[in-house]
Design an enzyme around this catalytic site. Sequence first.
Site, mmCIF file in Angstrom:
data_model
loop_
_atom_site.group_PDB
_atom_site.id
_atom_site.type_symbol
_atom_site.label_atom_id
_atom_site.label_comp_id
_atom_site.label_asym_id
_atom_site.label_seq_id
_atom_site.Cartn_x
_atom_site.Cartn_y
_atom_site.Cartn_z
ATOM 1 N N GLU A 165 2.008 -14.175 22.617
ATOM 2 C CA GLU A 165 1.121 -14.541 21.511
ATOM 3 C C GLU A 165 0.488 -15.859 21.968
ATOM 4 O O GLU A 165 0.595 -16.860 21.191
ATOM 5 C CB GLU A 165 1.589 -14.593 20.165
ATOM 6 C CG GLU A 165 1.860 -13.086 19.681
ATOM 7 C CD GLU A 165 2.237 -12.970 18.235
ATOM 8 O OE1 GLU A 165 2.762 -14.190 17.726
ATOM 9 O OE2 GLU A 165 2.195 -11.808 17.702
ATOM 10 N N GLU A 323 3.768 -4.862 19.272
ATOM 11 C CA GLU A 323 4.686 -5.411 18.431
ATOM 12 C C GLU A 323 4.145 -4.998 16.878
ATOM 13 O O GLU A 323 3.030 -5.186 16.431
ATOM 14 C CB GLU A 323 4.704 -6.799 18.311
ATOM 15 C CG GLU A 323 5.487 -7.578 19.078
ATOM 16 C CD GLU A 323 5.551 -9.185 18.860
ATOM 17 O OE1 GLU A 323 5.386 -9.583 17.693
ATOM 18 O OE2 GLU A 323 5.678 -9.993 19.801
HETATM 19 C C1 GAL Z 1 5.381 -12.239 16.266
HETATM 20 C C2 GAL Z 1 5.822 -12.921 17.558
HETATM 21 C C3 GAL Z 1 7.484 -12.526 17.570
HETATM 22 C C4 GAL Z 1 8.126 -12.600 16.341
HETATM 23 C C5 GAL Z 1 7.325 -11.846 15.311
HETATM 24 C C6 GAL Z 1 7.785 -11.969 13.918
HETATM 25 O O1 GAL Z 1 4.061 -12.973 15.997
HETATM 26 O O2 GAL Z 1 5.446 -12.587 18.700
HETATM 27 O O3 GAL Z 1 8.129 -13.201 18.523
HETATM 28 O O4 GAL Z 1 8.234 -13.927 16.102
HETATM 29 O O5 GAL Z 1 6.065 -12.359 15.023
HETATM 30 O O6 GAL Z 1 7.049 -11.117 12.849
#
Ligand code: GAL
Length: 677
Positions: A165, A323
């Site tokens: 990110e 994710e």
């Molecule tokens: C994303 C990030 C992850 C984790 C996740 C939690 O923004 O890439 O590493 O922190 O959020 O929701």
Amino acid sequence: MTELVSRSHDQPAGRTFPWIAEGMAFGGDYSPEQWAEEVWVEDVALMQRAGVNSVNLGVFSWGLLEVADGVFEWGWLDRILDLLHEGGIGVNLSTPTAAPPIWLLQTHPEIATVDENGVRTGQGGRLAWSPSSATFRRYALRMVRALAERYRDHPALRLWHVSNEIGNENSRCYSDETAVAWRAWLEAKYTTVDAVNDSWGSAFWGHHYTSFTQIEPPRFARASHNPGLLLDFDRFSSDALLGHYLAEREVLREVTPDIPVTTNFMIMSFTQVDDYGRWAEEVDVVANDHYTISSDPLRHSELSFSADRTRGIAKGDPWLLIEHSTSAVNWQTVNRAKEPGELTRNSLAHIARGADGALFFQWRMSTAGAEQFHSGIVTHAGADSKVFREVEALGAALKNLAPVVGSRVESARVAILFDHDSASAQSFGRMPSTLLTPQDLPKRLHRAFAARHIAVDVVPSTVDLSGYSLVVVPTLYLVSDEAAERIAEFARGGGHVVVSYFSGIVDESSRVREGGYPGAFRDLLQIRTDEFFPLFEDESVELDNGWTADLWTESLELRGATALASYRSGERQGVPALTRASVGTGTATYLASRPDDDAMLQFVDELAELASLPVIADADAGLELVRRVGADASFLFALNHTAGTLTVREGGTDLITGEEHGSTVTVPAGGAVVVMR
Ligand code: GAL
């Protein structure tokens, strides 16, 4: 194996990569470094049980790989890569640059971002680096090269996951080193400082610059900065971050030319990275992170909008949901667990809208560290849990969806135009109403089309409009002359255009277009407005077509267009609120107020008739429908977000269960089907 076409400009056409998994990619971020090695064996066994075939590995592990300046310890990563490979699990190996090691932050604190107030970010978080720091770049690229050289031939390696990110916690930096890069960026864009003065209108408050060296990042000031400057700083910051990604990518391509490279985007986050459309040109597969907001009762609609926007940024190619969460996150005000069935519907909705896989953050819930209460696949309770059981069932279902991989979402006839640049510009400076947010109307319209089972693309204003019947331009505050002209040309050629309030107001420098609102679309719409009368929070207006509307009114005059509806209540009684003009063989409609949900559905029904829009399938209201189309099959996804059984009137094979259906398929409450025919 599905071939994935490289999307990079600088690649010879036709460069392809094998897809990262057999079938749908399924799995998530895996942080074995947080656990004893005995747990790894259990992890791999559980991954196999859950049908996991793809993990993001090493994401924040720099400090555990380069333990001191130039001292690398690879042992643990060697062992887990081998173990995953033996278990048949592919690896998206992350360059660990999102989290610089403590020793680096201690020896070079100047690599960290500096905020508007001159405060330098301390150690202890992540992404504490400035993309303009030459020292950071040097250390990061050394790490990336060492990693790539070590694992270039590892059979588990499927994809490079660059950093994490990029731009999340480090979206803006105001350091002196950044100031130098910012001036160079401006000089490359404008050549002369007078061109900067013209673009920003720096005569305002006498902010006239006589040399580039006088220009600073928009550091703390008691009154608003110039909106043109802020917009350029947004673009510069995004380019600086992209520059970092590209630098890492070049090393990876040099060492492993056959391994695809991506980085995880945050497409629905509007404060961090400008214009993912440009970033998308530089990745081999668009990968996006998406999290629902648990307090939002319409979160599945927001998800659908996000997924359609991600596909728009990927230019219709399959993409990767890299994710999302199995259940609760830990960064909202109230972090509620997902309801039973929700993680499955969420995953399938992304897949329906073009993702060729669904990965979760994260595999095993952490017991320590900043994300202790963030859900995972293996929960604090272990694998004997609601989440693990649901993931296991989803993994089994996704195995059956392998034929969907590589197919594309059926072309939509409706485009909703959405540009990040416009959304950013709208967030800078003092606006007529802070109640008007850039995502609000696009999402409301998207939701209404989805409720009517009409397919929509969410695309930037730079796309070719020729395949569409209806182009919707909702609160597109900033628009280029070129895009405005293409939209007009589309209408002249027989297309139907809908423009809403607060569109076409400024040009690409964020300067207001003169001659009356909505500047860039005034001639096309054949109307003219000289003042805005936005409504207060608790106000609404009635229209004489029976609609209730709120948020916005304006003193619109017809200049050739016809009024389809006018205000029946309030101060603007009798003033047109919805207009239409004939343009060539097409039409241009203007919406001057925000319809409530019922009125929005009526509006969509009227537009569907006007533009002869087809439905995706004949199905009950309350189902979310999307069709993906492959070389020789169509896949109809039907997701039931209601508490009752609903029906799709289309037969075929339910890919998830294998059942054959004649002419109708029922979708249980909260359930999903994928009908192939
Ligand atoms: C994303 C990030 C992850 C984790 C996740 C939690 O923004 O890439 O590493 O922190 O959020 O929701």
